[in-house]
Scaffold this motif. Structure first.
Motif, PDB file in Angstrom:
ATOM      1  N   ARG A 246      -4.553   7.189  -4.200  1.00  0.00           N
ATOM      2  CA  ARG A 246      -3.859   7.104  -2.640  1.00  0.00           C
ATOM      3  C   ARG A 246      -4.622   7.393  -1.650  1.00  0.00           C
ATOM      4  O   ARG A 246      -4.529   6.923  -0.638  1.00  0.00           O
ATOM      5  CB  ARG A 246      -2.648   7.650  -2.971  1.00  0.00           C
ATOM      6  N   THR A 247      -5.286   8.694  -1.705  1.00  0.00           N
ATOM      7  CA  THR A 247      -6.084   9.044  -0.548  1.00  0.00           C
ATOM      8  C   THR A 247      -7.137   8.242  -0.269  1.00  0.00           C
ATOM      9  O   THR A 247      -7.266   8.011   0.881  1.00  0.00           O
ATOM     10  CB  THR A 247      -6.622  10.369  -1.111  1.00  0.00           C
TER      11      THR A 247
ATOM     12  N   ARG B 239      -5.764   4.961   1.440  1.00  0.00           N
ATOM     13  CA  ARG B 239      -5.675   5.198   2.892  1.00  0.00           C
ATOM     14  C   ARG B 239      -6.822   5.368   3.813  1.00  0.00           C
ATOM     15  O   ARG B 239      -6.863   5.020   4.642  1.00  0.00           O
ATOM     16  CB  ARG B 239      -4.541   6.424   2.699  1.00  0.00           C
ATOM     17  N   GLU B 240      -7.746   5.985   3.266  1.00  0.00           N
ATOM     18  CA  GLU B 240      -9.102   6.375   3.871  1.00  0.00           C
ATOM     19  C   GLU B 240      -9.766   4.931   4.307  1.00  0.00           C
ATOM     20  O   GLU B 240     -10.022   4.682   5.507  1.00  0.00           O
ATOM     21  CB  GLU B 240      -9.950   7.040   3.286  1.00  0.00           C
TER      22      GLU B 240
ATOM     23  N   GLU C  27      -3.270   4.473   6.831  1.00  0.00           N
ATOM     24  CA  GLU C  27      -2.146   5.356   6.375  1.00  0.00           C
ATOM     25  C   GLU C  27      -0.992   4.398   5.855  1.00  0.00           C
ATOM     26  O   GLU C  27      -0.141   4.958   5.020  1.00  0.00           O
ATOM     27  CB  GLU C  27      -1.623   6.367   7.488  1.00  0.00           C
ATOM     28  N   LYS C  28      -0.871   3.293   6.246  1.00  0.00           N
ATOM     29  CA  LYS C  28       0.295   2.458   5.975  1.00  0.00           C
ATOM     30  C   LYS C  28       0.163   1.524   4.619  1.00  0.00           C
ATOM     31  O   LYS C  28       0.970   0.843   4.230  1.00  0.00           O
ATOM     32  CB  LYS C  28       0.793   1.543   7.127  1.00  0.00           C
TER      33      LYS C  28
END
Length: 268
Positions: free
Chosen positions: A213-214, A217-218, A222-223
């Motif tokens: 997940r992290t 997002r990077e 973020e969406k």
């Protein structure tokens, strides 16, 4: 992204022993993963395909077939492949991971075991003690090499080791072709040794530590959304008799014990 829509990354989970686990239960095979892999790479708007790998290894043939299918689809669809390692990514599991353009591990993941193994038992002395005579008739002198009920022959062992060396060399070629620019010089990398995820990054077997997940997002904002795609299930008849149910339970137990034995090699 066009229209401000959040990017969607397909996620395919590849877990378990590689190869056919039993007559009623498949492990990871090309046939069990081909459909879901195609579905993932067919998502045109997806900026990448993510693979979640948790496998102690298994069949070198199926490992290579899955690896090749992933690379073929990635090149055909022009998609980046991101591999995320969970508990263990060893042996054939690591071969599949090499299909990724980036390998992300947990610091405590188990990674490596680049080698080939063949194991068995010898029952010659046990048969002698209980008075059992082995009778085998063949039309070819090499049809019963490495028979566990006959004394081990040096020539048979040499033949097996020669095959293992060929398969091992092929595995090494794959790792070097995919990871050669980041691999550190270390004599143990191709020895069958395995390491924690943190050390695997230091050795160049993986690119960084993190979680899916992290990292997504990077990379994609973020969406970003993840779409988990399920693997195909092996066919089983709906109407199972008591004998079939018992057989299914027994084979499932054997497959589970086999996987636990493989994972126990890595302290899991």
């Amino acid at each position: 992204m066009p229209g401000g829509d959040a990017p969607v990354v397909p996620v395919v989970r590849l877990g378990g022993v590689i190869g056919r686990a039993s007559r009623l239960r498949n492990g990871l095979t090309l046939s069990s993963t081909a459909g879901v892999l195609k579905k993932a790479f067919d998502m045109k708007a997806a900026p990448a395909v993510a693979l979640l790998i948790d496998s102690p290894g298994g069949s070198p043939v199926q490992s290579h077939l899955i690896y090749r299918r992933i690379r073929s689809l990635a090149e055909e669809k022009d998609k980046r492949v991101l591999v995320f390692v969970e508990d263990v990514c060893a042996s054939g599991g690591y071969m599949i991971a090499c299909a990724g353009d980036e390998i992300v591990v947990d610091p405590a993941s188990i990674v490596g075991s680049i080698g080939v193994v063949s194991a068995g038992f010898g029952f010659v002395e046990a048969m002698n003690k209980i008075g059992v005579e082995r009778r085998v008739y063949t039309s070819g002198h090499a049809k019963v090499i490495l028979d566990p009920f006959q004394p081990e022959k040096p020539d048979d062992v040499a033949r097996l080791k020669a095959i293992q060396e060929e398969v091992h060399d092929h595995f090494i070629d794959i790792v070097r072709s995919r990871r050669g620019d980041v691999l550190r010089q270390n004599d143990d990398i191709f020895s069958g040794m395995f390491w924690s995820g943190k050390t695997a990054v230091a050795l160049g077997l993986a690119d960084r530590t993190g979680e899916i997940r992290t990292v997504l997002r990077e990379m994609f904002g973020e969406k970003v959304k993840m779409k988990l795609l399920g693997s195909e299930r092996s066919f089983l008849p709906r109407r199972l008799g008591l004998e079939s149910l018992a057989e299914r339970a027994t084979t499932a137990l054997v497959a589970e014990l086999e996987e636990r034995a493989l994972r126990s090699r890595f302290g899991l």
